[in-house]
Design an enzyme around this catalytic site. Sequence first.
Site, PDB file in Angstrom:
ATOM      1  CB  SER A  47      -0.940  -0.044   1.213  1.00  0.00           C
ATOM      2  OG  SER A  47      -1.867   1.006   1.189  1.00  0.00           O
ATOM      3  CG  ASP A 166      -4.353  -2.721   1.366  1.00  0.00           C
ATOM      4  OD1 ASP A 166      -3.174  -3.080   1.297  1.00  0.00           O
ATOM      5  OD2 ASP A 166      -4.729  -1.758   2.060  1.00  0.00           O
TER       6      ASP A 166
END
Length: 415
Positions: A47, A166
């Site tokens: 991320s 993610d």
Amino acid sequence: MYDPEHGWSLSFAGCGFMGFYHVGATRCLSEHAPHLLRDARMFLGCSAGALHCVTFLCGMPLDKTLQVLMDMAREARRRNIGVLHPSFNLGRYIRNQLQLYLPANVHRIVSGRVSISLTRVSDGENVLVSDFHSKEEVVDALLCSCFIPFYSGIIPPAFRGERYMDGGASDNVPCIDTRTTITVSPFYGEHDICPKVKSTNFLHVNVTNLSLRLCLGNVYLMARALFPPDVKVLGEICVRGYLDALRFLEENGICSRPQRCLSLPPAERAPEAHAPRGEGTSREPSPGPEGDQLLQHLRASILPWDDGVLQTMSPRLTAVLNETIKDRGGYLSQICNLLPVRVVSYAMLPCTLPVESAIAAVRGLVLWLPDLPDDVQWLQWLVSQMFARLTSCLLPASRSQRRRSGQHAALQART
């Protein structure tokens, strides 16, 4: 862990808008131990950590990196309900910024040097991607690593035809070898570079390889990772990363004390901070004790940072932070920040929000048209998979019930 004999890697945790912490930590390493960055075997990230790794390896200047991050935080805070406003699309904003600032040969620069943590939607398994063939693949991988379901959108992006989300859902601090990987995280925990809890609370949990202390500080930081605070607080988070990295260097004997260039000049030296009690300011302290007092003073007054003292630690970081936190909106921004204007804007929210939502929906639909066939096909596959799993869960139960009822009927017939 730093291992000069067998080499080392650097892993940056996923942390949303707390990515300012990574900038401060990296700045400290580049100033006091540049070989840790220059000779690292691999940069790993998830991320915001992956975004930081790619931009750092591309050689993006410090002022440009902080300016982009500050602009993103301001854009998220510009609306009344922040990132939850329907007109704010985090994924689209990140894609536009990556297309604008990443060089055309970014895939050649980062291939084999950076590993991006992704979570495959189909089975929830973690995937580390380190080989890229074009700039578009790098952008797609970063977008997949930053996609949080329902927070960033409903339909996850794709990388090489596969849907990912993610990487924090499966591995938030990716490591190839935990014994030789220096981990960086802005949350209170047990990583190499991270804030330390000054209490007797030893309780902590490990969530997808992210070590977290059970404290209110982490609750606050988690909220700030998703909902950005004021830019001044973000600057303080950057300073925290710088000082935590400096503590890591001290503990490992890489940088035992501030270098000579970090000593305060006589004109800037504060008497109460650097002169013993009962003595005047004419006495020149030795470089060693002065460096220790400098670090102690910094650690005691991190939030907000002391510009005069931090200037001696990292003049470039101080100058860039002071420049980027300035309000560039002018008089209009100052008027909008007035309390009466903000109260009126919130009072009108029930009237303005439906209109803004409709405009955002039409705009999003127009931008969605090129990807509509692939997304609809993926939605059909998802529905079929959910139906198949639901059926597989229900059918064994019904079969076992029929089997038990048949056995019970046969037993009654015998009796």
